[in-house]
Design a protein around this motif. Structure first.
Motif, PDB file in Angstrom:
ATOM      1  N   CYS A 130      69.910  39.007-115.077  1.00 52.02           N
ATOM      2  CA  CYS A 130      68.571  38.522-115.447  1.00 52.02           C
ATOM      3  C   CYS A 130      67.539  38.970-114.416  1.00 52.02           C
ATOM      4  O   CYS A 130      66.348  38.978-114.694  1.00 52.02           O
ATOM      5  CB  CYS A 130      68.547  37.005-115.629  1.00 52.02           C
ATOM      6  SG  CYS A 130      68.804  36.063-114.126  1.00 52.02           S
ATOM      7  N   HIS A 189      73.020  39.295-110.595  1.00 45.00           N
ATOM      8  CA  HIS A 189      72.494  38.609-111.773  1.00 45.00           C
ATOM      9  C   HIS A 189      71.704  39.592-112.629  1.00 45.00           C
ATOM     10  O   HIS A 189      70.671  40.105-112.199  1.00 45.00           O
ATOM     11  CB  HIS A 189      71.587  37.443-111.348  1.00 45.00           C
ATOM     12  CG  HIS A 189      72.333  36.337-110.674  1.00 45.00           C
ATOM     13  ND1 HIS A 189      72.461  35.078-111.223  1.00 45.00           N
ATOM     14  CD2 HIS A 189      73.017  36.314-109.508  1.00 45.00           C
ATOM     15  CE1 HIS A 189      73.196  34.327-110.413  1.00 45.00           C
ATOM     16  NE2 HIS A 189      73.540  35.043-109.361  1.00 45.00           N
ATOM     17  N   GLU A 195      75.158  28.629-107.559  1.00 47.65           N
ATOM     18  CA  GLU A 195      75.345  27.524-106.603  1.00 47.65           C
ATOM     19  C   GLU A 195      76.251  26.445-107.203  1.00 47.65           C
ATOM     20  O   GLU A 195      77.174  25.949-106.547  1.00 47.65           O
ATOM     21  CB  GLU A 195      73.987  26.895-106.223  1.00 47.65           C
ATOM     22  CG  GLU A 195      73.065  27.793-105.437  1.00 47.65           C
ATOM     23  CD  GLU A 195      72.110  28.603-106.335  1.00 47.65           C
ATOM     24  OE1 GLU A 195      72.493  28.929-107.491  1.00 47.65           O
ATOM     25  OE2 GLU A 195      71.002  28.928-105.880  1.00 47.65           O
ATOM     26  N   THR A 232      74.675  28.125-112.785  1.00 55.34           N
ATOM     27  CA  THR A 232      73.995  28.766-111.662  1.00 55.34           C
ATOM     28  C   THR A 232      75.109  29.104-110.678  1.00 55.34           C
ATOM     29  O   THR A 232      76.169  28.446-110.679  1.00 55.34           O
ATOM     30  CB  THR A 232      72.970  27.859-110.948  1.00 55.34           C
ATOM     31  OG1 THR A 232      73.665  26.850-110.223  1.00 55.34           O
ATOM     32  CG2 THR A 232      71.982  27.245-111.932  1.00 55.34           C
ATOM     33  N   ARG A 285      65.655  42.453-116.673  1.00 55.49           N
ATOM     34  CA  ARG A 285      64.428  41.825-117.202  1.00 55.49           C
ATOM     35  C   ARG A 285      63.675  41.227-115.996  1.00 55.49           C
ATOM     36  O   ARG A 285      64.103  41.381-114.864  1.00 55.49           O
ATOM     37  CB  ARG A 285      64.757  40.726-118.234  1.00 55.49           C
ATOM     38  CG  ARG A 285      65.665  39.655-117.706  1.00 55.49           C
ATOM     39  CD  ARG A 285      65.535  38.332-118.440  1.00 55.49           C
ATOM     40  NE  ARG A 285      64.204  37.759-118.322  1.00 55.49           N
ATOM     41  CZ  ARG A 285      63.724  37.197-117.207  1.00 55.49           C
ATOM     42  NH1 ARG A 285      64.464  37.137-116.115  1.00 55.49           N
ATOM     43  NH2 ARG A 285      62.507  36.702-117.181  1.00 55.49           N
ATOM     44  N   GLY A 286      62.583  40.554-116.296  1.00 51.46           N
ATOM     45  CA  GLY A 286      61.848  39.854-115.233  1.00 51.46           C
ATOM     46  C   GLY A 286      61.451  40.782-114.103  1.00 51.46           C
ATOM     47  O   GLY A 286      60.804  41.806-114.321  1.00 51.46           O
TER      48      GLY A 286
HETATM   49  N1  LIG Z   1      69.146  29.534-107.779  1.00 52.29           N
HETATM   50  C1  LIG Z   1      69.514  30.288-108.829  1.00 52.29           C
HETATM   51  N2  LIG Z   1      68.578  30.861-109.584  1.00 52.29           N
HETATM   52  C2  LIG Z   1      69.008  31.625-110.611  1.00 52.29           C
HETATM   53  C3  LIG Z   1      70.342  31.834-110.917  1.00 52.29           C
HETATM   54  N3  LIG Z   1      70.415  32.664-111.992  1.00 52.29           N
HETATM   55  C4  LIG Z   1      69.143  32.945-112.323  1.00 52.29           C
HETATM   56  N4  LIG Z   1      68.278  32.326-111.482  1.00 52.29           N
HETATM   57  C5  LIG Z   1      66.816  32.299-111.406  1.00 52.29           C
HETATM   58  O1  LIG Z   1      66.305  31.315-112.241  1.00 52.29           O
HETATM   59  C6  LIG Z   1      64.903  31.450-112.194  1.00 52.29           C
HETATM   60  C7  LIG Z   1      64.253  30.944-113.434  1.00 52.29           C
HETATM   61  O2  LIG Z   1      62.883  30.989-113.166  1.00 52.29           O
HETATM   62  P1  LIG Z   1      61.742  30.645-114.211  1.00 52.29           P
HETATM   63  O3  LIG Z   1      60.413  30.894-113.552  1.00 52.29           O
HETATM   64  O4  LIG Z   1      61.968  29.276-114.781  1.00 52.29           O
HETATM   65  O5  LIG Z   1      62.012  31.662-115.395  1.00 52.29           O
HETATM   66  P2  LIG Z   1      61.451  33.158-115.609  1.00 52.29           P
HETATM   67  O6  LIG Z   1      59.999  33.115-115.934  1.00 52.29           O
HETATM   68  O7  LIG Z   1      62.340  33.803-116.626  1.00 52.29           O
HETATM   69  O8  LIG Z   1      61.641  33.806-114.154  1.00 52.29           O
HETATM   70  P3  LIG Z   1      61.786  35.351-113.729  1.00 52.29           P
HETATM   71  O9  LIG Z   1      63.256  35.679-113.722  1.00 52.29           O
HETATM   72  O10 LIG Z   1      61.191  35.402-112.362  1.00 52.29           O
HETATM   73  O11 LIG Z   1      61.051  36.187-114.741  1.00 52.29           O
HETATM   74  C8  LIG Z   1      64.655  32.922-111.855  1.00 52.29           C
HETATM   75  O12 LIG Z   1      64.052  32.991-110.595  1.00 52.29           O
HETATM   76  C9  LIG Z   1      66.084  33.523-111.801  1.00 52.29           C
HETATM   77  O13 LIG Z   1      66.194  34.555-110.846  1.00 52.29           O
HETATM   78  C10 LIG Z   1      71.301  31.192-110.107  1.00 52.29           C
HETATM   79  O14 LIG Z   1      72.522  31.297-110.301  1.00 52.29           O
HETATM   80  N5  LIG Z   1      70.856  30.432-109.077  1.00 52.29           N
END
Ligand SMILES: Nc1nc2c(ncn2[C@@H]2O[C@H](COP(=O)(O)OP(=O)(O)OP(=O)(O)O)[C@@H](O)[C@H]2O)c(=O)[nH]1
Ligand SMILES: [Zn+2]
Length: 219
Positions: free
Chosen positions: A179, A177, A150, A148, A183-184
């Protein structure tokens, strides 16, 4: 500048967290064989809906496993050892050293999708300085793991702090990011900023301002 500082919400010392006191996570599990890793890639190719036996994909599992050795090479690195060598002959130089715009590529631990950006590192030397490239190497040692933002920010600050014992360390990481972009929620161009301060940077908000000013000053 005011707007920048407001958006970064410079933290008062009492609000600063205590991450540098926490143990550093260095969890390396027993590795599967290369053949097992390649078989896992073939499974994912089938999961994606493709045929691992078609010509264009035949060598892909080997390539992916080889690529993983590089992009996750940080697990094989001892970040502390990178800072082994200190140059003491600097005529007593003890003011701030700031290395900014260290480009990095990492992968988020939630989706194993890349996040990339820049790290800025400053420290106040106590007894000599380290080679500038070594700070960039420390960034890579942590970026080339599942992360992450952080955790990576805290690990960089903690390593410099615990190995060099400087008067203070400041780390800022700015990243996008994928991700969140591909996606998402699918928001492109979003940048996330994280900071970690130790020593004088943690105790004195003016030092945080100096750091942020030097990071942002592009003249
Ligand atoms: N705090 C933090 N969050 C991250 C980092 N990289 C990715 N994320 C977040 O990790 C979270 C994982 O959320 P989940 O609800 O468990 O997974 P998900 O259903 O794939 O979430 P979405 O991305 O909202 O579709 C997401 O909100 C991402 O944006 C990071 O470096 N730090
Ligand atoms: Zn993610």
């Amino acid at each position: 500048m005011d707007a920048v500082l407001k958006s970064l919400s410079v933290r008062a010392p009492e609000a600063a967290d205590k991450r540098s006191d926490a143990p550093r996570p260095e969890r390396v599990t027993e590795r599967p064989t290369r053949q097992e890793a390649e078989a896992a890639v073939r499974t994912l190719l089938r999961w994606a809906g493709d045929d691992p036996e078609r010509e264009g994909l035949l060598e892909t599992p080997q390539r992916v496993v080889k690529a993983y050795e590089q992009i996750f090479g940080g697990y094989r690195q001892d970040a502390d050892a990178i800072l082994d060598r200190v140059f003491e002959e600097v005529e007593g130089y003890s003011d701030i050293v700031l290395v900014r715009d260290i480009a990095f590529h990492s992968h988020c631990e939630h989706h194993m999708v890349p996040f990339m950006g820049r790290a800025h590192i400053a420290y106040y030397p106590r007894r000599g300085v380290v080679g500038l490239s070594k700070l960039a190497r420390v960034v890579d040692a942590f970026a080339r793991r599942l992360q992450t933002q952080e955790t990576m920010t805290a690990q960089i600050a903690d390593t410099i702090d615990s190995v060099l014992h400087p008067r203070g360390v400041a780390v800022m990481v700015e990243a996008e990011h994928l991700c969140m972009a591909m996606r998402g929620v699918q928001k492109s161009g979003v940048s996330t900023i994280t900071t970690q301060f130790t020593g004088v940077f943690k105790q004195d908000p003016n030092e945080q301002v100096r750091f942020l000013t030097l990071v942002r000053d592009r003249r």
